[in-house]
Scaffold this active site. Structure first.
Site, mmCIF file in Angstrom:
data_model
loop_
_atom_site.group_PDB
_atom_site.id
_atom_site.type_symbol
_atom_site.label_atom_id
_atom_site.label_comp_id
_atom_site.label_asym_id
_atom_site.label_seq_id
_atom_site.Cartn_x
_atom_site.Cartn_y
_atom_site.Cartn_z
ATOM 1 C CG ASN A 400 -2.205 0.853 1.093
ATOM 2 O OD1 ASN A 400 -2.212 2.464 -0.033
ATOM 3 N ND2 ASN A 400 -3.887 0.190 1.019
ATOM 4 C CG ASP A 401 1.478 3.293 3.441
ATOM 5 O OD1 ASP A 401 0.637 3.277 3.003
ATOM 6 O OD2 ASP A 401 1.420 2.302 4.492
ATOM 7 C CB VAL A 402 6.454 0.426 -1.029
ATOM 8 C CG1 VAL A 402 6.789 0.072 0.518
ATOM 9 C CG2 VAL A 402 5.607 -0.886 -0.919
ATOM 10 C CB SER A 441 0.991 5.560 6.279
ATOM 11 O OG SER A 441 -0.127 5.408 5.269
#
Length: 479
Positions: A400-402, A441
């Site tokens: 997700n965040d990456v 996050s």
């Protein structure tokens, strides 16, 4: 130099060499398993050397042998059961627990020597040796206690057993931690000056300091903290090595301390974090909470597994981005079956690995190695990012965040500045995900709103199994 001392020196030297070879072997996937066994053998050899030394000098009472054997059996059983039972998704918690055990061991060794000085040793020390001994004991207690309590808090937070108290997000936490730090330093120097009554004060305030600096840290920064605690455990072990005069412990502790610090720096760079801000309570949790509800998805496109299979059949190049969701679903073997079918159809497949993919560096590498994915197919972020514009399909699995473009496009985002995988530059992006929940996050992912992104909702393992069925129906990989 008498014979027991010579034997111990030779065994320690051999153990250090074997340990260094073992650590070197860990850098390559093919030799990692044997290297791990070699390093474990080196540590066992050192224990044998130490026991033979005491046996040849002061001797070991029968009661002590009983405790040593009982402790060894319990420790070995605990380690073996843990290694067999712990799933890949719980590896960060396990590493945190191991760090805590390392810190506690160093703490107990230093306490033992401080309370029960080694016979015939301390009273013969000259001033400098005595000073080194006192400093080593104090460092081992100070760092060991911080490592132990900090690691336990980190493990409890990762397991969901412990939440972040509200007051730890205010500036009060800095005042509290400063008080603990000052009290620790006072006790530290008092102990060095020979006041042994300060030893318990040092244990207590150092333990509280470990809790105080770890408790406020948000989930996104927790992997960095675990890596840092790993470094601390190495420093504590090296100090304990000076306490018990073990060359191997000094070398091994120094290696772990240095490796943990390097890894921490790599992770901070990979997450665009300041090590100082993480150390003193983190900065992401509060910001991310504020940002999590600030944006709604307006252009989500979803598709079926059949549509995904049709697009994959027509592709020439596919990049797979594995994440924590893949590990949770234990879908690595199913994913490998999918990629085999694509490769048999002449489609080029590689895996894009972000430095902090999953919950810690190397997490995805180990997960994919379990499924016998060739290591050559794993491409690091800097290597694979230029390839996305020439890629037909990207499969995002649980990451997700990456892959969040906010990291490059939105200066108000908590992720801004974090290096990410440029998956949005591929022609088509499929995101396999259970729902629209936020990532680690806690913020919205702009990738999901892009016109070339389609969501395939469902558990990763089930979706991949369905995908295999659809590819079979299309004749992909059946020739």
């Amino acid at each position: 130099m008498n014979l027991p001392v010579i034997i111990k020196f030779v065994i320690d030297l051999l153990a250090v060499l074997l340990l260094a070879l073992g650590i070197k072997g860990l850098s390559k996937v093919k030799s990692a398993r044997d290297a791990n066994r070699l390093a474990a053998f080196a540590m066992s050899l050192s224990v044998v050397g130490l026991l033979s030394y005491y046996l040849g000098t002061s001797g070991i009472a029968i009661q002590s042998w009983i405790w040593i054997i009982i402790g060894s059996i319990i420790g070995s059983l605990f380690g073996a059961i843990l290694a067999k039972k712990v799933p890949m998704t719980s590896m960060p918690e396990t590493v945190a627990l191991f760090n805590g055990c390392g810190g506690m061991s160093s703490l107990l060794v230093a306490l033992g020597v401080a309370i029960f000085p080694i016979s015939g040793g301390q009273e013969n020390f000259d001033f400098f040796k005595s000073l080194i001994n006192e400093v080593s004991i104090s460092v081992s207690i100070f760092v060991g206690a911080i490592t132990f309590t900090g690691s336990i808090v980190a493990m409890a937070k990762l397991q969901g057993w412990l939440s972040t108290p509200g007051w730890t997000q205010s500036k009060v936490r800095h005042f509290v931690n400063i008080v603990f730090a000052v009290a620790s330093l006072v006790a530290f120097f008092d102990l060095i000056n020979g006041n042994t009554s300060s030893i318990w004060l040092l244990v207590i305030v150092s333990s509280l300091l470990g809790i105080g600096v770890t408790l406020p840290i948000g989930g996104a920064d927790m992997p960095v903290v675990i890596s840092l605690l790993n470094s601390y455990s190495g420093i504590a072990a090296a100090a304990a090595g000076f306490v018990v005069d073990s060359q191997l412990l000094i070398v091994a502790g120094a290696m772990v301390g240095a490796a943990g610090l390097i890894l921490t720096q790599v992770m901070c760079k990979g997450m665009n974090r300041s090590l100082v801000s993480v150390l003193f309570g983190g900065s992401l949790s509060a910001q991310s909470t504020a940002s999590s509800g600030s944006g709604e998805y307006t252009n989500i496109t979803s598709c079926s597994v059949e549509e995904c299979a049709l697009t994959l059949e027509a592709a020439n190049k596919v990049i797979i981005v594995p994440g924590y969701g893949l590990a949770v679903a234990q879908a690595q073997h199913t994913l490998r079956e999918v990629t085999k079918k694509l490769e048999q159809n002449g489609i080029e497949v590689v895996y894009a690995i972000h430095p902090v993919a999953g919950r810690m560096p190397g997490h995805m590498n180990v997960l994919l190695a379990e499924a016998d994915v060739p290591y050559e197919q794993l491409k690091e972020m800097d290597v694979v990012n230029p390839d996305f514009p020439a890629t037909d399909v990207v499969l995002v699995l649980g990451a997700n965040d990456v892959v969040n473009p906010q990291a490059k496009n939105d200066s108000s985002s908590p992720l801004y500045g974090m290096p990410v995988l440029d998956v949005q530059e591929a022609r088509t992006v499929f995101v396999i995900k259970r729902g629209m929940s936020a990532g680690y996050s806690g913020i919205k992912n702009d990738l999901f709103d892009l016109p070339n992104t389609s969501m395939v909702f469902g558990d990763a393992k089930k979706v991949l199994n369905d995908l295999i069925g659809e590819l079979k129906d299309l004749g992909v990989g059946e020739k």
